[in-house]
Scaffold this motif. Structure first.
Motif, PDB file in Angstrom:
ATOM      1  N   ALA A  65     -50.786  32.887  58.407  1.00 35.09           N
ATOM      2  CA  ALA A  65     -49.991  31.657  58.399  1.00 35.09           C
ATOM      3  C   ALA A  65     -50.731  30.517  57.712  1.00 35.09           C
ATOM      4  O   ALA A  65     -50.132  29.738  56.955  1.00 35.09           O
ATOM      5  N   TYR A  66     -52.033  30.418  57.961  1.00 36.03           N
ATOM      6  CA  TYR A  66     -52.785  29.303  57.390  1.00 36.03           C
ATOM      7  C   TYR A  66     -53.208  29.562  55.947  1.00 36.03           C
ATOM      8  O   TYR A  66     -53.606  28.633  55.232  1.00 36.03           O
ATOM      9  N   ALA A  67     -53.110  30.800  55.494  1.00 34.57           N
ATOM     10  CA  ALA A  67     -53.385  31.100  54.090  1.00 34.57           C
ATOM     11  C   ALA A  67     -52.190  30.763  53.207  1.00 34.57           C
ATOM     12  O   ALA A  67     -52.357  30.505  52.008  1.00 34.57           O
ATOM     13  N   LYS A  68     -50.993  30.733  53.788  1.00 30.90           N
ATOM     14  CA  LYS A  68     -49.786  30.495  52.994  1.00 30.90           C
ATOM     15  C   LYS A  68     -49.811  29.168  52.252  1.00 30.90           C
ATOM     16  O   LYS A  68     -49.504  29.112  51.048  1.00 30.90           O
ATOM     17  N   PRO A  69     -50.157  28.035  52.918  1.00 32.24           N
ATOM     18  CA  PRO A  69     -50.177  26.762  52.178  1.00 32.24           C
ATOM     19  C   PRO A  69     -51.211  26.747  51.062  1.00 32.24           C
ATOM     20  O   PRO A  69     -51.018  26.064  50.051  1.00 32.24           O
ATOM     21  N   VAL A  70     -52.291  27.492  51.226  1.00 30.77           N
ATOM     22  CA  VAL A  70     -53.327  27.550  50.190  1.00 30.77           C
ATOM     23  C   VAL A  70     -52.802  28.352  48.996  1.00 30.77           C
ATOM     24  O   VAL A  70     -52.959  27.948  47.841  1.00 30.77           O
ATOM     25  N   VAL A  86     -58.763  27.773  53.503  1.00 32.66           N
ATOM     26  CA  VAL A  86     -58.075  28.371  54.659  1.00 32.66           C
ATOM     27  C   VAL A  86     -58.735  27.892  55.945  1.00 32.66           C
ATOM     28  O   VAL A  86     -58.056  27.573  56.932  1.00 32.66           O
ATOM     29  N   SER A  87     -60.060  27.812  55.951  1.00 32.23           N
ATOM     30  CA  SER A  87     -60.777  27.320  57.123  1.00 32.23           C
ATOM     31  C   SER A  87     -60.383  25.881  57.432  1.00 32.23           C
ATOM     32  O   SER A  87     -60.145  25.517  58.589  1.00 32.23           O
ATOM     33  N   LEU A  88     -60.293  25.056  56.395  1.00 33.62           N
ATOM     34  CA  LEU A  88     -59.881  23.666  56.575  1.00 33.62           C
ATOM     35  C   LEU A  88     -58.464  23.592  57.113  1.00 33.62           C
ATOM     36  O   LEU A  88     -58.185  22.860  58.086  1.00 33.62           O
ATOM     37  N   CYS A  89     -57.559  24.355  56.521  1.00 32.28           N
ATOM     38  CA  CYS A  89     -56.161  24.360  56.948  1.00 32.28           C
ATOM     39  C   CYS A  89     -56.030  24.824  58.394  1.00 32.28           C
ATOM     40  O   CYS A  89     -55.240  24.271  59.167  1.00 32.28           O
ATOM     41  N   PHE A  90     -56.794  25.838  58.762  1.00 32.79           N
ATOM     42  CA  PHE A  90     -56.774  26.358  60.132  1.00 32.79           C
ATOM     43  C   PHE A  90     -57.131  25.248  61.117  1.00 32.79           C
ATOM     44  O   PHE A  90     -56.600  25.185  62.223  1.00 32.79           O
ATOM     45  N   ASN A  91     -58.017  24.364  60.707  1.00 28.97           N
ATOM     46  CA  ASN A  91     -58.516  23.308  61.596  1.00 28.97           C
ATOM     47  C   ASN A  91     -57.618  22.085  61.648  1.00 28.97           C
ATOM     48  O   ASN A  91     -57.423  21.494  62.707  1.00 28.97           O
ATOM     49  N   ILE A  92     -57.056  21.685  60.503  1.00 27.70           N
ATOM     50  CA  ILE A  92     -56.279  20.443  60.470  1.00 27.70           C
ATOM     51  C   ILE A  92     -54.772  20.677  60.502  1.00 27.70           C
ATOM     52  O   ILE A  92     -53.999  19.723  60.626  1.00 27.70           O
ATOM     53  N   GLY A  93     -54.349  21.930  60.396  1.00 26.67           N
ATOM     54  CA  GLY A  93     -52.930  22.252  60.452  1.00 26.67           C
ATOM     55  C   GLY A  93     -52.287  22.300  59.073  1.00 26.67           C
ATOM     56  O   GLY A  93     -52.757  21.655  58.127  1.00 26.67           O
ATOM     57  N   GLN A  94     -51.198  23.070  58.960  1.00 20.99           N
ATOM     58  CA  GLN A  94     -50.537  23.231  57.669  1.00 20.99           C
ATOM     59  C   GLN A  94     -50.008  21.919  57.122  1.00 20.99           C
ATOM     60  O   GLN A  94     -50.123  21.643  55.923  1.00 20.99           O
ATOM     61  N   GLY A  95     -49.436  21.099  58.000  1.00 22.08           N
ATOM     62  CA  GLY A  95     -48.892  19.825  57.557  1.00 22.08           C
ATOM     63  C   GLY A  95     -49.971  18.886  57.044  1.00 22.08           C
ATOM     64  O   GLY A  95     -49.824  18.272  55.983  1.00 22.08           O
TER      65      GLY A  95
END
Length: 203
Positions: A65-70, A86-95
């Motif tokens: 799920a968190y790789a999708k926005p990347v 992906v690590s950043l997105c996992f932490n701060i959320g997709q939005g």
């Protein structure tokens, strides 16, 4: 692209893994590898426990799920850059990720500026060492150096079978999906990440 084995190891080390529900530093119920109800994969409630196999399966689904926005950026990335994002997105959320300066600069072709923008996500203060670790990971190819989960760590993360495919987790029955909850703040990761920061400060 998919998260590489070394990227998976770095992310898991940053988040930590706890098999019983606990309140993270933001007072949000969390379980497994930094998963909250906002993940949409599991409803985390006081007293909830899961097995290691379920935790691994949930983590695998969360990573997708968190790789999708990347992947949706449409920007060519090296593996170490992708893993850090992906690590950043996992932490701060997709939005938070999709609307970030990191993304805007990447789309404008400013890769160096995007790296610097990773460091803008620096609240609470306990997250800074993790963010520096992601910044270093984004800027450093794995052929030069393996990443540290947190910059203050003494050693880089370990990936026994470097760049080998991630083994499929044992089949388990995942909890029924629930509607996602909007994420508004960065979380500092699971208990393991918090303890890591604490012991580095106390050393």
């Amino acid at each position: 692209m998919d998260l590489s084995p070394i990227g998976r190891a770095a992310l898991k080390s940053r988040e930590g893994e706890v098999l019983a529900a606990y309140l993270d530093t933001e007072k949000v119920w969390t379980i497994g590898v930094g998963l909250t109800t906002a993940s949409g994969l599991i409803k985390v409630t006081p007293g909830l426990t899961i097995t290691a196999a379920t935790s691994d399966a949930l983590f695998t689904e969360a990573v997708k799920a968190y790789a999708k926005p990347v992947n949706a950026l449409g920007v060519k990335l090296e593996q170490h850059q992708f893993d850090a994002l992906v690590s950043l997105c996992f932490n701060i959320g997709q939005g938070g990720f999709s609307g970030s300066t990191v993304v805007r600069r990447l789309k404008a072709g400013d890769v160096a500026g995007a790296a610097e923008a990773i460091l803008m996500w620096n609240k609470p203060a306990a997250i800074i060492s993790r963010r520096q670790g992601e910044y270093d990971q984004f800027r450093t190819p794995y052929t030069v150096a393996l990443p540290k989960a947190w910059r203050g760590d003494r050693s880089p993360v370990k990936a026994p079978n470097f760049m080998a495919p991630v083994p499929a987790p044992p089949p388990v029955a995942l909890p029924a999906p629930i509607p996602p909850v909007a994420e508004t703040t960065a979380k500092t990761g699971a208990l393991g990440g918090w303890l890591s920061s604490f012991f580095r400060w106390a050393a």
